[in-house]
Design an enzyme around this catalytic site. Structure first.
Site, PDB file in Angstrom:
ATOM      1  N   HIS A  68      26.682  50.287  31.511  1.00 52.95           N
ATOM      2  CA  HIS A  68      27.367  49.389  30.566  1.00 52.95           C
ATOM      3  C   HIS A  68      28.212  48.330  31.298  1.00 52.95           C
ATOM      4  CE1 HIS A  68      30.194  52.584  31.636  1.00 52.95           C
ATOM      5  NE2 HIS A  68      31.124  51.650  31.500  1.00 52.95           N
ATOM      6  N   LEU A  86      18.367  38.293  38.100  1.00 53.62           N
ATOM      7  CA  LEU A  86      18.398  37.897  36.687  1.00 53.62           C
ATOM      8  C   LEU A  86      17.308  38.625  35.895  1.00 53.62           C
ATOM      9  CD1 LEU A  86      19.725  36.073  34.573  1.00 53.62           C
ATOM     10  CD2 LEU A  86      18.052  34.303  35.172  1.00 53.62           C
ATOM     11  N   TYR A 132      33.350  39.141  36.933  1.00 51.08           N
ATOM     12  CA  TYR A 132      32.197  40.051  36.961  1.00 51.08           C
ATOM     13  C   TYR A 132      31.841  40.408  38.412  1.00 51.08           C
ATOM     14  CZ  TYR A 132      27.219  41.346  36.280  1.00 51.08           C
ATOM     15  OH  TYR A 132      26.003  41.968  36.284  1.00 51.08           O
ATOM     16  N   MET A 191      34.202  51.988  26.554  1.00 51.75           N
ATOM     17  CA  MET A 191      34.470  52.329  27.959  1.00 51.75           C
ATOM     18  C   MET A 191      35.644  51.546  28.546  1.00 51.75           C
ATOM     19  SD  MET A 191      32.486  54.760  28.582  1.00 51.75           S
ATOM     20  CE  MET A 191      32.382  55.267  26.888  1.00 51.75           C
TER      21      MET A 191
END
Ligand code: NDP
Length: 282
Positions: free
Chosen positions: A114, A211, A177, A87
């Site tokens: 993903h 988490l 991220y 990707m």
């Protein structure tokens, strides 16, 4: 105390007043799940399989995908197919959606889950990594969503966009991220408005996770974060139910909802809580 009580009441009201989930609605449903060779995506594939869905899964590792599809068939999937794809490339996101559309004859659910590999470490100035990470974590999402939209429109379908608490509230050690997850929230939040205003048939569910106990996450935070990790299988089931009931958002586990509310009321407290939840001794 009043603030905490209202947060709890708000959370429970959201939980209890959500539309009820009919597992039968997923029998024969045509689903594409990305990032399904491991972690939460793999668990989603197994849940969809138990509900009797028709599934296409994708990730890069073909051998693992093959094993996951075999297990999906043994769990009851009407169909389970895989296609490998990267990707972070320009062509694979379209290739994967086209494969699913062709093999399943359309799509009812598009679950974008993903993520590209990134380090859990302090920002070191590597702009090229951020530029690259935007490809798998953001650009491929909008490319796949757009490609699947006409089919989802026909089927009154749904998209689930797997994001993170990191997209709502920045954490240290994850700057690239956080940037990609914030981008997802911004883009799909806007698209969700536009689809509703156009009276589109397609719903978008934005998923905010804390988490979760996947191998990748636990390996990354080991020794640094000590807060409990929640089970991937339960996270996966909650994502599926949120998409199937066409809810706008999911907060899982519960504390992500609370953190999201208090972050704007008490920014200094939130900073303190986040930094003190980490073991870091320079
Ligand atoms: P995993 O690392 O377990 O799974 C990631 C998946 O993405 C794998 O199937 C991997 O397969 C695939 N992948 C990696 N790189 C690429 C690529 N370039 N192209 C295509 N596929 C790729 O992640 P999790 O299950 O932990 O996370 C799933 C989602 O949940 C993510 O969106 C994540 O941000 C979100 N989330 C997770 C949290 C957690 O604590 N686990 C917390 C908050 C959000 P392969 O290597 O075969 O390509």
């Amino acid at each position: 105390k009043i603030a905490i009580a209202s947060i709890c009441v708000g959370y429970l009201a959201v939980k209890w007043n959500g539309p009820s989930f009919d597992p039968e609605s997923l029998r024969g449903a045509r689903v594409l799940v990305t990032g399904a060779s491991s972690g939460i995506g793999e668990q989603m594939a197994y849940h969809y399989a138990r509900f009797g869905a028709q599934i296409v899964i994708t990730a890069r590792r073909e051998k693992v995908l093959q094993q996951v599809t075999e297990k999906c068939l043994s769990l009851g999937a009407q169909k389970a197919l895989y296609i490998s794809g990267d990707m972070s490339t320009e062509s694979d996101p379209d290739k994967v959606v086209d494969f699913a559309l062709e093999k399943l004859g359309g799509l009812d659910y598009l679950v974008l889950n993903h993520i590209g590999v990134t380090r859990f470490a302090m920002w070191d100035g590597d702009v090229n990594h951020v530029r690259w990470l935007m490809k798998p974590n953001f650009f491929s999402y909008i490319q796949m969503a757009w490609r699947a939209l006409p089919s989802l429109e026909k089927s009154k379908g749904s998209m689930a966009i797997v994001s993170s608490m990191a997209g709502k509230l920045s954490n240290p050690f994850t700057a690239p991220y956080c940037a990609t997850k914030s981008a997802l929230n911004g883009f799909f939040g806007s698209l969700s408005h536009e689809l509703a205003m156009k009276k589109s048939n397609v719903s978008i569910s934005l998923i905010t996770l804390g988490l979760i106990d996947t191998e990748t996450a636990l390996k990354a935070v080991r020794g640094i974060i000590t807060t409990p990790a929640y089970p991937a299988s339960e996270a996966a089931l909650n994502i599926i139910i949120t998409g199937a009931t066409r809810q706008l958002e999911l907060y899982y586990p519960w504390y992500t909802y609370v953190m999201n509310l208090i972050k704007d009321w008490y920014p200094s407290l939130t900073h303190h809580l986040i930094q003190n939840a980490l073991n870091y001794n320079p």
